[in-house]
Design an enzyme around this catalytic site. Structure first.
Site, PDB file in Angstrom:
ATOM      1  N   GLY A 171      -5.854 -42.150 -75.735  1.00  0.00           N
ATOM      2  CA  GLY A 171      -5.321 -40.885 -75.243  1.00  0.00           C
ATOM      3  C   GLY A 171      -4.070 -40.441 -75.967  1.00  0.00           C
ATOM      4  O   GLY A 171      -3.488 -39.410 -75.637  1.00  0.00           O
TER       5      GLY A 171
ATOM      6  N   GLU B  71      -1.090 -39.973 -86.253  1.00  0.00           N
ATOM      7  CA  GLU B  71      -1.826 -40.878 -87.159  1.00  0.00           C
ATOM      8  C   GLU B  71      -1.712 -40.387 -88.615  1.00  0.00           C
ATOM      9  O   GLU B  71      -2.671 -40.481 -89.378  1.00  0.00           O
ATOM     10  CB  GLU B  71      -3.315 -40.936 -86.770  1.00  0.00           C
TER      11      GLU B  71
END
Lengths: 266, 273
Positions: free
Chosen positions: B43, B164
């Site tokens: 999440g 990321e």
């Protein structure tokens, strides 16, 4: 995949490279219009000299232009054959059964060939010396009057430039997927047309899925950087006609005058 | 004191009714560097999208510098946050490096005359000045991510979220991006809040604070030293330890607490003869 010459941009510092993209688009457009008019040997000669001169100005090897003609070779051959075989008139040069080859047919075919080749060469000059995004930028600027007709010119130009920006990426991805499939025994170049067409399906599906994912990511990235709509934006690159553009327009005008005088006087 | 980001009783449901977050709370102070870690599907990226207003919470609120995120404030909130995504190619909008940095400026209707200077300045910060006219496909992944960072910096955000951002890079590119981040943090100090979303624990070790989430729940929250001493909890949530932690796990005689790489080296050379 890497040998597609149509629409490829080669960076350089020549006079033609430095012209405003709008000048080049207008120039190419006018040239194509004139070529549709040309119907005598001398007009083609004048046009060929003009194209030759422009090619020299781009300072690119001639081979690039010849490569640019290759993709249209079959289309050209087909048109020429049609013209030769199906133009009537006299004198008849050759007779094969119901097919007659006539002198007007041969001349027509040659004219069509010259017209095709010159138009393609001129367009290649434009795309070879103009980055795709500049073309999109120039189109937006040239089509601005359409805005009053509620045509979303700014949106269309942005879409075009983003689409162009993703072309090399998608070509790369196609190659990757093809290699991945080949390594598992798939063949794209053997078998009949049906088999080959079927081999494309497992290539297209991952390509489409990938492209959609990219589109969603890009939309997020654009939104996050404050993109609201294509209207309410300033521009980093502003097009401005310079001295060399006026010179280019002057030579285009000169060419048109010579072209028409040759067409109507000789 | 005002919080940079305040997430209050957040609940988020996917369209297929799966609940990801339930009464989730998190506060991030201005100037902090927070690493948000969790394995795939925990999440963490959804949380970033919620903060950016790309997704709308089912319940609860998100406040960014005292401004409650809503449909009417979303553009204001976004102007304070910059975000760098995972895929270097899919966030490169412009045809060249300079055009890409300009894209955000154009959206914010910055005067054309001011742009070249702003672009040059931000490219210099990330060390990409000499690549100004390069096209994206001639750059490496790490260089593209640094351009993405420059594009974000040009808009002078108070918060930068990296989702990321190094996951698709080779080790060299990853190091270059992390070095740029460390340098940014030094340069801007408390004026810049950094949130790095990652599952790379070596990256998380660079932050001031590490927040571990799994299935939309807060598992651990503390300094890197605190969090990395809970090796069992991390393993249970599908996460490893940074390199130094992994080394310690294989030692017969272990130090008292978690040590980062340089601390571990000095500890090894002094205490363990």
């Amino acid at each position: 995949m890497g040998n597609i010459m149509i629409g490829r941009f080669v960076p350089g510092k020549s006079v033609v490279h430095q012209l405003d993209p709008r000048t080049k688009i207008i120039g190419t457009f006018v040239f194509i219009l004139l070529m549709l008019w040309a119907n005598t040997w001398s007009t083609y000669l004048v046009a060929a000299i003009f194209v030759w001169f422009t090619i020299l100005l781009t300072q690119q090897p001639l081979k690039m232009y010849i490569d640019g003609l290759k993709p249209i070779f079959w289309l050209l051959a087909f048109t020429i054959v049609l013209q030769i075989f199906f133009t009537g008139g006299t004198p008849v040069l050759l007779h094969f059964g119901f097919i007659k080859v006539t002198l007007p047919g041969v001349i027509n075919a040659l004219f069509v060939m010259f017209r095709f080749v010159l138009i393609i060469l001129m367009s290649t000059i434009m795309t070879l010396t103009t980055p795709p995004t500049s073309i999109a930028n120039a189109l937006e600027s040239l089509l601005k009057p359409l805005k009053s007709l509620k045509v979303p010119v700014a949106e269309m130009a942005l879409m075009l430039s983003i689409a162009l920006r993703f072309v090399p990426l998608l070509m790369d991805e196609t190659q990757k997927i093809m290699n991945a499939q080949k390594s598992r025994g798939m063949s794209f170049s053997t078998g009949g047309p049906v088999k080959r067409a079927k081999a494309i399906v497992p290539l297209l599906i991952p390509l489409f899925v990938g492209a959609l994912q990219r589109a969603l990511d890009l939309a997020n990235a654009m939104e996050v950087r404050g993109f609201k709509d294509a209207e309410h934006r300033t521009k980093y690159r502003i097009l401005k006609y310079k001295k060399q553009d006026y010179q280019a327009f002057a030579s285009l005008l000169l060419f048109s005058i010579i072209f028409f005088s040759v067409l109507y006087l000789i | 004191m005002e919080n940079a980001i305040k997430i209050n009783n957040l609940t988020y449901q996917y369209q297929n009714q799966t609940t990801l977050f339930q009464d989730f709370n998190l506060t991030i102070d201005p100037g902090q560097w927070v690493a948000l870690v969790g394995h795939n599907g925990s999440g963490k990226s959804t949380l970033a999208k919620l903060i950016m207003g790309l997704l709308t919470p089912t319940q609860g609120g998100i406040t960014v510098f005292n401004q409650v995120l809503s449909e009417s404030t979303v553009n204001d909130v976004r102007s304070q946050i910059g975000m760098v995504f995972q895929n270097p190619d899919n966030q490169f909008v412009g045809a060249t490096v300079a055009d890409d940095v300009a894209f955000g400026l154009e959206n914010n209707e910055i005067d054309t005359k001011l742009m070249p200077k702003m672009i040059a300045k931000t490219l210099e910060i990330v060390g990409m000045s000499e690549y100004q006219d390069r096209e994206p496909h001639t750059l490496s992944g790490g260089q593209k991510q640094r351009v993405a960072l420059a594009s974000v910096l040009a808009l002078q955000p108070k918060i930068i979220i990296l989702d990321e951002a190094t996951a698709m890079l080779d080790p060299e590119g990853r190091q270059a991006v992390m070095a740029t981040l460390t340098q940014l943090k030094e340069q801007f100090g408390d004026a810049l809040t950094l949130v790095t979303i990652t599952h790379d624990m070596d990256e998380a070790a660079l932050a001031d604070r590490v927040v571990v989430i799994n299935d939309g729940q807060l598992i651990l929250d503390g300094t890197p030293a605190q969090v990395f001493s809970e090796a069992d909890v991390l393993h249970h949530n599908g996460l490893g330890l940074p390199f130094s932690g992994e080394v310690v796990a294989h030692l017969n005689q272990k130090p008292q607490k978690y040590l980062n790489e340089s601390e571990l080296i000095s500890w090894l050379s002094t205490s363990n003869k």
